[in-house]
Design an enzyme around this catalytic site. Sequence first.
Site, mmCIF file in Angstrom:
data_model
loop_
_atom_site.group_PDB
_atom_site.id
_atom_site.type_symbol
_atom_site.label_atom_id
_atom_site.label_comp_id
_atom_site.label_asym_id
_atom_site.label_seq_id
_atom_site.Cartn_x
_atom_site.Cartn_y
_atom_site.Cartn_z
ATOM 1 N N TYR A 4 47.429 97.488 22.364
ATOM 2 C CA TYR A 4 46.183 96.867 22.825
ATOM 3 C C TYR A 4 45.955 97.025 24.332
ATOM 4 O O TYR A 4 46.811 97.545 25.030
ATOM 5 C CB TYR A 4 46.086 95.421 22.350
ATOM 6 C CG TYR A 4 46.830 94.357 23.123
ATOM 7 C CD1 TYR A 4 48.112 94.558 23.576
ATOM 8 C CD2 TYR A 4 46.230 93.123 23.365
ATOM 9 C CE1 TYR A 4 48.776 93.559 24.260
ATOM 10 C CE2 TYR A 4 46.887 92.130 24.046
ATOM 11 C CZ TYR A 4 48.159 92.353 24.494
ATOM 12 O OH TYR A 4 48.811 91.369 25.172
ATOM 13 N N GLU A 5 44.779 96.654 24.776
ATOM 14 C CA GLU A 5 44.350 96.921 26.172
ATOM 15 C C GLU A 5 44.420 98.417 26.485
ATOM 16 O O GLU A 5 44.746 98.803 27.611
ATOM 17 C CB GLU A 5 45.221 96.146 27.170
ATOM 18 C CG GLU A 5 44.773 94.733 27.428
ATOM 19 C CD GLU A 5 43.464 94.673 28.211
ATOM 20 O OE1 GLU A 5 42.680 93.750 27.948
ATOM 21 O OE2 GLU A 5 43.203 95.550 29.061
#
Lengths: 597, 597
Positions: free
Chosen positions: B439-440
Site C-alpha cells: 500500500y501507499e
Amino acid sequence: MSTIVDRHNLDFLLFDMFDLEKAHASGPFEGQDRELISQLLDTAQRIAEAEYLPTAASLDAVPPTFENGKAVMPAYVGRALKAYSDAGLSAQSFPVEFGGLGISHTVSMTVNGMFSAANIAIANYFLLTAAAARLLLAFGTEEQKSRYASHMIAGRWMGTMCLSEPQAGSSLADITTRADPAGDDAYHLRGTKIWISSGGHSMSENIVHLVLARLPDAPAGVKGISLFLVPQKRLNEAGEPGEDNNVTLIGLAHKMGQRGTTNCQLNFGEDGPSVGYLVGKPNQGLHAMFHMMNEARIGVGHVATMSGLVGYLYSLQYATQRLQGRRIGQKDPASPQIPLIEHVDIRRMLLAQKAAVEGALALCTYCALLVDEQKRAEEADQADLALLLEVLTPIVKSWPSEHCLEANKWAMQILGGAGYTSDHPLERLYRDNRLNHIYEGTYGIQGIDLLGRKVRLAEGRGLDLLLERIDATIAEAAHIPALSSHAAWLAEAVGWVKEATSAALAEPDLERSLANATLYLDATGTVVIGWLWLWQAIVAVRMEEGGAASKAFYEAKRAACDYFFRYQLPRAQIDLGLVKTLDDTCLATTPEQLRVA
Amino acid sequence: MSTIVDRHNLDFLLFDMFDLEKAHASGPFEGQDRELISQLLDTAQRIAEAEYLPTAASLDAVPPTFENGKAVMPAYVGRALKAYSDAGLSAQSFPVEFGGLGISHTVSMTVNGMFSAANIAIANYFLLTAAAARLLLAFGTEEQKSRYASHMIAGRWMGTMCLSEPQAGSSLADITTRADPAGDDAYHLRGTKIWISSGGHSMSENIVHLVLARLPDAPAGVKGISLFLVPQKRLNEAGEPGEDNNVTLIGLAHKMGQRGTTNCQLNFGEDGPSVGYLVGKPNQGLHAMFHMMNEARIGVGHVATMSGLVGYLYSLQYATQRLQGRRIGQKDPASPQIPLIEHVDIRRMLLAQKAAVEGALALCTYCALLVDEQKRAEEADQADLALLLEVLTPIVKSWPSEHCLEANKWAMQILGGAGYTSDHPLERLYRDNRLNHIYEGTYGIQGIDLLGRKVRLAEGRGLDLLLERIDATIAEAAHIPALSSHAAWLAEAVGWVKEATSAALAEPDLERSLANATLYLDATGTVVIGWLWLWQAIVAVRMEEGGAASKAFYEAKRAACDYFFRYQLPRAQIDLGLVKTLDDTCLATTPEQLRVA
C-alpha cells in the site's frame, strides 16, 4: 486454464526432458507408458479440482477444532480423502504384494502434486500416511506389514510420524519418551510428542503412529533411539481396530498456514498403557527415520513447489485479465487501460516465479527419478546413485521452500491489495508455504547436513557425480550458439562451488568450516537450478529445431532460463565467496554483544 | 527487556548519531531537549505496553466484523485509542494554534513507533487520522481547520483517506467518483471506494473522510481529480456531529494481517446525499495528496521497520533463553543443551535482522529529520532539502517493507515450528508486515517513481545531494583504520549507482529505461542503508574511543555493519549492473509467450 497444474510443462519435463518413456521401457516400471501416465494425471486432476480445490479456502478459514479430546473438522475433508483412496491413489507407489499399484515414484509424486496444489491441508493426511507405510514396509516385520501397512496402503487407516518433544525440537538426541517391555513383543510407551501432523482425528478407522522412544537400557543421545508402532486403537484377534490405546490428544497448535492439517500434542501412556511394537532393531530408530528422509524431503520440496506453482498460474491468469493503468509514456487518460501483464515489472514478477517454480519442479522430478533409478540400476551403480541423491536431498528440500515462498510473495504483489485478502488464494499459499522452510529439518540444519556431512561422504564422490552431470550439460550447451554463453557462465558457477567446498573442507575447525553452511546450501542450490534451466533450454532449442508446435512455450522456457542466469545465478557467487573465505562475521559476533538491556 | 523498543539504540540514533539536541537547540523545536524527549518516550512506552501490546494477538484472532452496516470490534480498541489521545499524543506533532504540542516530526514518529510496534492494527486508526488532519491543515480553509481538523488533533474524531475504487486500484487516473455542486460551498459525492482503512466503526463521534472525486466538468485523468472532505455525520449549527451523511459501509475486506484495522468498501451518496466540501483548489486533489505522501511514505517504512524490530527483539530473547542442541563437534549426549544463540546460524539470522532493522530505522529517522529540517532551514536551502527528500521517499517507503519483512521471516525461523504458531507473535508480525510492500504505492510503482521521476527532477540534483552526503561519510571513514576498507567498498557501490543512473537516463525509450526500475530502487536502497551503517559504525568507533560504557553495544553495531557490507551490499552490484546494461530479459518476454493453455 487450470490453476493447479500446467500439463504442457509436465509433459515437457516428464517426456521431453527426462524421457520417462525410455526409463519405463523395462525394469520395475515397465508398461507405465505415456498413455497410462496421462490417464493417471487426468484422474488426479479431475478429483483434485472437484474435491480438493473448492474447499481449500473454507478449510483454512475454519480449521479443525479441539473438542472433547478429538480434532473435529468438516466432513468434506474425509470425503476428499476417500475420493483419493477410492480411485486407488493411496496405493499407487506401493508394491503389488501389499495391494499397491507399483507406480514409479516420479509419477506418483507428480500425481500427488495435483492434490498438494489444490489443497495441501487435506493432501497432508495421505502424504504422511504413505510415508509411514513406506517406513513399515522397509523396516517392519511381516506381521506389521500385513496387519498395519496394508490397511494404510488401502486408504482405510492413516498414519503419523512422532518425533519432536517439548524439550527437544530439532534436537532428537534429547527426546525422553520411554518404551518399557510389557511381555511378548509389546512395549508400553510413555511420553509427550509435539508438532504431530494429521493425528487426533476420527476420519479413519485407525491411526498408526510411528514413534521415536527410548528403551530402558538405551544409551544417551541419538544412539539410544528406537522406533515403535503405536496404533490409536489396538487390534483385536481379527486384526480390526478395537480397544482404545490411550494415545491422547492434548491440544492442537494454531498455525499460520496448512491450517486444515491437525498439528497435535499427543500424550502416550498417560491414561493407561499405550501398547507399541518395535519397528526394526533396538536403538536403530533414527537410522530407520533417516532412511526414509530422502523421499520425505523431496516431498517437502515438491509441496513447496506446488504452492509456488499455484501462485504463479493464478497471478498469471489475473495479470492477463485485469486491466490496470497504461503503458509508460501513454499520457492520454482517455486511452483504455491495459492488462497488468503489459507492464514490464509485472512480467518481471511472473518470470521470477516461473524461473523459481519450474526450476524447482525440474529438481524435484530429477530427484524422484533418482529414487526410481536406484531400483532399476545394476548393483554396481546403486552406491553412486545413492551418493548423488544424498547430496541433492538437502537442496531439494530447501531451495524450493525458500524460493517458491519468494515466488508466492511476488504472486501476491501482482494482485496488489487484492492479493492481501482472502478473496484470492495467494495470501493463503504464502502462509501455507512458509512451513516448508521449517519442518523436516530447517534451512540451517539442511545446510549443516550438506556441507558438514553429505559433501564429505565417500571423499566427496556425491558432489563429484553431481558436478560431472552438470559438466555434461555444459558441454552440450557449449555447442549451441544460443546457449554457449550460458554454458560459460554455468562453468564459472561450478568453479565457485568447487572453491567454496575445498576451502570449507580444508578448514580443521568444524564450527568455522560450517559458519556459512546455510549460504552454501542456498547458493549451491542456485547453481543446481541453473543447471536444470540450462538443460531445459537445451531441450527447448532441440524441440524448436525439431519443428515442435507451441513455439511460444519454448521461447518462454528460454526467457526464464535467461532470467535465472542474469538475475539469480550471480548471487551465488557472493554467498559462495563468503564460504570460500571462511568469513567469520557471524561466528565472531558473541551472544554478549547482541544482548539488549 | 522490552520487545517493542530498544531504548539504547534509540538514544544512539537520536542523540549520538543525529544529534537531535543540537537540532532542537533553536528554531521551531527549541526546548525539546533530551529530557523532554525521554519523558515522551517513557509515556508512550508505558501506554503501548499496557494498552496496545496485550491485545495484539486477540485482535488479530477476532478482527472487526460487519454487522448491521457497522464494523464491530472489541471495546479495548477504543480504550487504547482513548489512552493515546488522553495522554495528548494525538496532538503531538501539530501546531500549537490548533491545539497541538508542536513536537518535531522526528520525535513524534519515534513516539508513534512504540504503538506501531505494540499493535499496528490499533495504531493505524490514529496514524491515519493524523495524516488526514495534516492534509486539512495544509490545504483546508480556516473553517475546515477549526471545525474538523481541531477535533481530529484532539483525538475526538478520526479520519480516513479514500482513493482507490474497484476499477482503479493503483491507477488513480481512472477513478469515477463524482462530486456535483449542491449550493453554497457543498457538493454531493457519489461513488464507491475500496481499501479504506479505519472507516466504518463507531469508536469516535465522527469520521472525516478525505475523498478523491471528479467535478462534473473535470478533465479526464489525473488532472481532473479534486479532494473533498466528507464527514460521516454532518455538523449541526454548534459544529457537533448530527445527521447521518450517507457514507455507507458495504463490507469489510478479510486481510492476511493488520486485521484489527478495518478495511472498508464505502459507498457515497447511495442512500441519500453525501455532502462534501472541496479541500484546496478544483482539480488539484492529487497534488494535495502527493504533497502529504512524503510523510505518509516515511510512515509506511517506519511501520515496516517496527514490525521488523519486534521480530528481532523477540527472537533475540527467545534465542538467548531456549536451550536446543549442542555445539558442532560436541558428540557427548550427556552434555547440557546450549542456548540457541550459541549456534552460529542463529546468530547469522539475528545479525541479518539487526542489519535490516537498525539500518531501516536509521533511514526513517534521517528522513523524518529532513522533514523537520525543512521547517528550520533558510529559504535558500529548502529546495535542496525538498529534492533530497524526494529521492529518499520511494526508498524509505520500500526498502524497509521488503527487508524488514525478510527480517520477520528469519525471526520466525529462529523459533522453528513454534514460530509458525500463534503461541508467539512472529507469524502475525510477518503477516502484518506483508502489507507495507503493497500500500501507499507498490514496490514497482516506487521504482518507477524513483528512476522515472525523482532522479530526473532538477537535472538530478536530488540524487547528487544524496551522493554528496554519502561521499562525506566515506571521506570520514577513510581516515578510521577499522573502517577504511568499508569506505572503499561504499565508494565503489556509489559508482554502481552513478553508472546505472546514467545509463538509464541516457536511454531514450522510457519503457526500456525503466524496465529494471524495481531493481534500481532496491539496490540503491541497499547502498543508502550501507551508508547509514557506515555512519553508525563511525559513531560507534568514536563513542568507544571517547570511553563510553557499553562496549558490547558498539561492537555489535560494527558487527552488523560488517554483516551488511559483506553479505548484503554486494548484491546491489548485480541489480545495478542489470539497470546499467538496460537488460531487456523482462521487457522482451511477451504476454503471449507466458500464456498457459
